[in-house]
Design a protein around this motif. Sequence first.
Motif, PDB file in Angstrom:
ATOM      1  N   VAL A   1       3.421  -3.365 -11.250  1.00  0.00           N
ATOM      2  CA  VAL A   1       2.062  -3.557 -10.741  1.00  0.00           C
ATOM      3  C   VAL A   1       1.662  -2.392  -9.829  1.00  0.00           C
ATOM      4  CG1 VAL A   1       0.608  -4.990  -9.245  1.00  0.00           C
ATOM      5  CG2 VAL A   1       2.081  -6.073 -10.948  1.00  0.00           C
ATOM      6  N   ALA A   2       2.577  -1.980  -8.937  1.00  0.00           N
ATOM      7  CA  ALA A   2       2.286  -0.864  -8.031  1.00  0.00           C
ATOM      8  C   ALA A   2       2.037   0.422  -8.828  1.00  0.00           C
ATOM      9  CB  ALA A   2       3.448  -0.661  -7.055  1.00  0.00           C
ATOM     10  N   THR A   3       2.810   0.628  -9.881  1.00  0.00           N
ATOM     11  CA  THR A   3       2.647   1.827 -10.702  1.00  0.00           C
ATOM     12  C   THR A   3       1.333   1.805 -11.463  1.00  0.00           C
ATOM     13  OG1 THR A   3       5.059   1.942 -10.971  1.00  0.00           O
ATOM     14  CG2 THR A   3       3.720   3.248 -12.489  1.00  0.00           C
ATOM     15  N   LEU A   4       0.971   0.658 -12.009  1.00  0.00           N
ATOM     16  CA  LEU A   4      -0.301   0.539 -12.733  1.00  0.00           C
ATOM     17  C   LEU A   4      -1.486   0.786 -11.801  1.00  0.00           C
ATOM     18  CD1 LEU A   4       0.401  -2.573 -15.012  1.00  0.00           C
ATOM     19  CD2 LEU A   4       0.206  -0.178 -15.729  1.00  0.00           C
ATOM     20  N   LEU A   5      -1.396   0.282 -10.568  1.00  0.00           N
ATOM     21  CA  LEU A   5      -2.479   0.507  -9.617  1.00  0.00           C
ATOM     22  C   LEU A   5      -2.568   1.980  -9.235  1.00  0.00           C
ATOM     23  CD1 LEU A   5      -4.714  -0.857  -8.046  1.00  0.00           C
ATOM     24  CD2 LEU A   5      -3.086  -1.351  -6.217  1.00  0.00           C
TER      25      LEU A   5
ATOM     26  N   GLY B   1       0.816  -1.211   0.000  1.00  0.00           N
ATOM     27  CA  GLY B   1       0.000   0.000   0.000  1.00  0.00           C
ATOM     28  C   GLY B   1       0.849   1.259   0.000  1.00  0.00           C
ATOM     29  N   TYR B   2       1.932   1.257   0.791  1.00  0.00           N
ATOM     30  CA  TYR B   2       2.827   2.411   0.801  1.00  0.00           C
ATOM     31  C   TYR B   2       3.484   2.608  -0.562  1.00  0.00           C
ATOM     32  CZ  TYR B   2       2.511   3.241   5.828  1.00  0.00           C
ATOM     33  OH  TYR B   2       2.051   3.564   7.080  1.00  0.00           O
ATOM     34  N   SER B   3       3.772   1.522  -1.261  1.00  0.00           N
ATOM     35  CA  SER B   3       4.378   1.634  -2.593  1.00  0.00           C
ATOM     36  C   SER B   3       3.467   2.416  -3.528  1.00  0.00           C
ATOM     37  CB  SER B   3       4.635   0.241  -3.179  1.00  0.00           C
ATOM     38  OG  SER B   3       5.487  -0.508  -2.358  1.00  0.00           O
ATOM     39  N   VAL B   4       2.190   2.060  -3.525  1.00  0.00           N
ATOM     40  CA  VAL B   4       1.231   2.740  -4.395  1.00  0.00           C
ATOM     41  C   VAL B   4       1.012   4.180  -3.923  1.00  0.00           C
ATOM     42  CG1 VAL B   4      -1.094   2.667  -5.363  1.00  0.00           C
ATOM     43  CG2 VAL B   4       0.116   0.533  -4.878  1.00  0.00           C
ATOM     44  N   GLY B   5       0.855   4.365  -2.626  1.00  0.00           N
ATOM     45  CA  GLY B   5       0.639   5.697  -2.081  1.00  0.00           C
ATOM     46  C   GLY B   5       1.814   6.629  -2.333  1.00  0.00           C
TER      47      GLY B   5
END
Length: 490
Positions: free
Chosen positions: A404-408, A141-145
Amino acid sequence: MTITATNGNDVVALRLQQENLEPKRSIGNGTGIEDLDDDGKPRRTGSTISASAHIITAVIGAGVLSLPWCIAQLGWVAGPIALVIFAYITFYTASLLADCYRYPDPRSGKRNYNYSEAVGTFLGPRMQMTCGIIQYVNLFGYSVGYTVTAVVSMVAVYKASCFHKRGLGDTSCRISNFPFMVGFGICEVILSQIPNISELTVLSTIATLMSFTYSSIGVLLSVNKIAKGNTGKTSLTGVEIGPGFSVADKVWSTFSAIGDVQVAFSFSLILIEIQDTMKGPGENKKMKMANLISIMTTTVFYALCGCLGYAAYGNDAPGNMLSGIYDPMWLVVLANVCIVVHLVGAYQVYNQPLYAAVESWSSKKWENSKFVNHKYSVSIPGFKNKKCHINMFRIVWRSCYVIVATLLAMALPFFNDILSFLGATGYWPLTIYFPIAMYISRKEIKKYSSKWIALQSLNAFCLICSIVAACGAVRGISKSLAHNPFKAKN
């Protein structure tokens, strides 16, 4: 003379047997005994200073810029008190956690290499699995945030440059977030190949300096606004109920503010991994000092940003104290650049435990796979006798993770609300419950004794705060969903 050993126990035995012989011995592939720790792994070289840098990199996120808004919701009384209370609670439980790195003796026992392993050692395999799920979901979650937050600052830098050329407010300066997300993702793909958290000291130090820089800029902008006398209205209880702001709005905003304060101190999920980089013996004492230095430093910056920001902007304090400000433009641009650089480093510090967990499991699962376990040595141009070790599985797995984190992040540009939810729900189990439960188990504290009651009271208080914060985050998510969240904001 060459001595061959196959595991950590053999290394310890050889050390004892060869104590008074020549100091240079080799193990297996030629690694010197003096370069190995008591568990047979490469000697750890981390210090209190490097650990403090890692922690500060993780703790002082761009969320510090939302603290004026938090103080505005809580007011002059409850706001600073909330900061101090959660700072002390986090330091206390982090100190309990530092003693769980080794078992059974916190100074010379067997090492626990990560948070979930420590939980498993003290509380059993079921709790270990539960802890692992909560920890790794939060890390993802922190990666996406962090991607979303970094891109907001990147866009702010672009718009400041555009406004400088074309005039403030020119509509042609609007731009999609997506190209910046792609750029940030490519940068993280490259940096993700740094093998472990021990190799991140330089990056963490740079990120720490960046966090101090943009926090200081936020403070300076607030002081400048106060000095000019152009300040907003403040009160002891924060934003006042009135037209356009109902009782329900006050309650929900208070809940959200408590959640933001909790998220500001949510870093325990990587403390064991940071402690595993420290030079022994006495890692627990060094880690406690690193915790003290880090939390005192961050709390001072939090208080300065929060209180001075509230004094400057009053009850109308924005969610990001740098948002919408372009004067002086060069200073705001510098602050946003520092935010981006800091988040680049924080992204890696937070993800190293997740990287390590997947790679360790894969190595055991496919121990005979060359793709998973073999490392290729490649000479670094311009550095004599320096080589980097490339592992194909690490390249593929970490690159896919970042993608994946970037796409999300592209799909859900309002992910900061979800991050607040993850932080609120992750704060209690990872920062409060597990450290207290492990401490009770390690000390064999009797049920219903005065100390047990005190610890469980603290546990219950933080659980209630986390539930309240999670409710506020859910409302924020529902409001974001009502405003077409899948369209990137400019």
